[in-house]
Design an enzyme around this catalytic site. Sequence first.
Site, mmCIF file in Angstrom:
data_model
loop_
_atom_site.group_PDB
_atom_site.id
_atom_site.type_symbol
_atom_site.label_atom_id
_atom_site.label_comp_id
_atom_site.label_asym_id
_atom_site.label_seq_id
_atom_site.Cartn_x
_atom_site.Cartn_y
_atom_site.Cartn_z
ATOM 1 C CB SER A 31 -6.372 1.418 12.851
ATOM 2 O OG SER A 31 -7.362 2.696 13.185
ATOM 3 C CE1 TYR A 85 -9.007 0.726 8.194
ATOM 4 C CE2 TYR A 85 -9.370 1.594 10.261
ATOM 5 C CZ TYR A 85 -8.729 1.382 9.260
ATOM 6 O OH TYR A 85 -7.366 2.016 9.059
ATOM 7 C CB ALA A 86 -13.069 -2.074 14.646
ATOM 8 C CE LYS A 88 -6.003 -0.775 9.850
ATOM 9 N NZ LYS A 88 -4.904 -1.223 8.918
ATOM 10 C CG ASP A 141 -5.961 -8.498 -4.530
ATOM 11 O OD1 ASP A 141 -5.800 -8.396 -3.440
ATOM 12 O OD2 ASP A 141 -7.164 -8.847 -4.839
ATOM 13 N N GLY A 179 0.758 -1.215 -0.056
ATOM 14 C CA GLY A 179 0.122 -0.065 0.044
ATOM 15 C C GLY A 179 0.900 1.138 0.014
ATOM 16 C CB ALA A 180 4.538 1.494 -0.701
#
Length: 252
Positions: A141, A153-154, A157, A62, A12-13
Amino acid sequence: MTPQQRTAVVTGAARGIGAATALRLAADGHRVAVLDLEERAAKATVEAIEGAGGTAAAFGADVSDRAAVEAAVGAVTERLGPPTILVNNAGITKDNLLFKMSDDDWDAVMGVHLKGAFLMTRGIQKSMVEAGWGRVVNLSSVSALGNRGQANYATAKAGLQGFTKTLAIELGKFGVTANCIAPGFIASEMTKATAERLGQDWEAFRAARASEIPVQRAGTPEDIAHTVSFFVDERSSFVNGQVVYVAGGPRT
């Protein structure tokens, strides 16, 4: 002490935290594989690194696809040498309240964050073990502590924190450490997209969020990149299995 040059992979750079991390690791003297979903998206980061005198190459994959990951790891090894630094930064958001969240939204987020980190780490750990040295840094996160509208997402992470601690236990005896960074509010394209989704002015959104942070400012991608640099440094070899909240204030 001049650090040994190694090959680092940052997922993801193409932008944001990933791009800042790739630039910092290159400045630290490492060869950097700049990996994103599309190779062309990663080229701007490579150009910035090369413009500053560093060594980098762009790769597309991917991270949730096993065959794509295996091909990318092979290409990195052939072009830059066996990678012994991995920063699992790739991530997406598909925010919604639980009752509105689709199966596809759940699966997509789990695929990139969790399966992606698993596949990338499994693909690279062999070269780390063979070298007797390695660094894995996973990006979590503050949302891991729970956040409205981010059940997927939570969960992903929070899962990365458990993944990190397990890697630390399994790989430590091979000279490989694994640590985790949990950013707070970072001014980035992702948070700008969140403001847009909520129908809020970006500058007002950022100021409101910054006012809630003890240091009274939003974080920057460079704040996270500096922390990655610490975890990758030779002098952090006794730091293993840790989760550091880089959030401008305490988190539990």
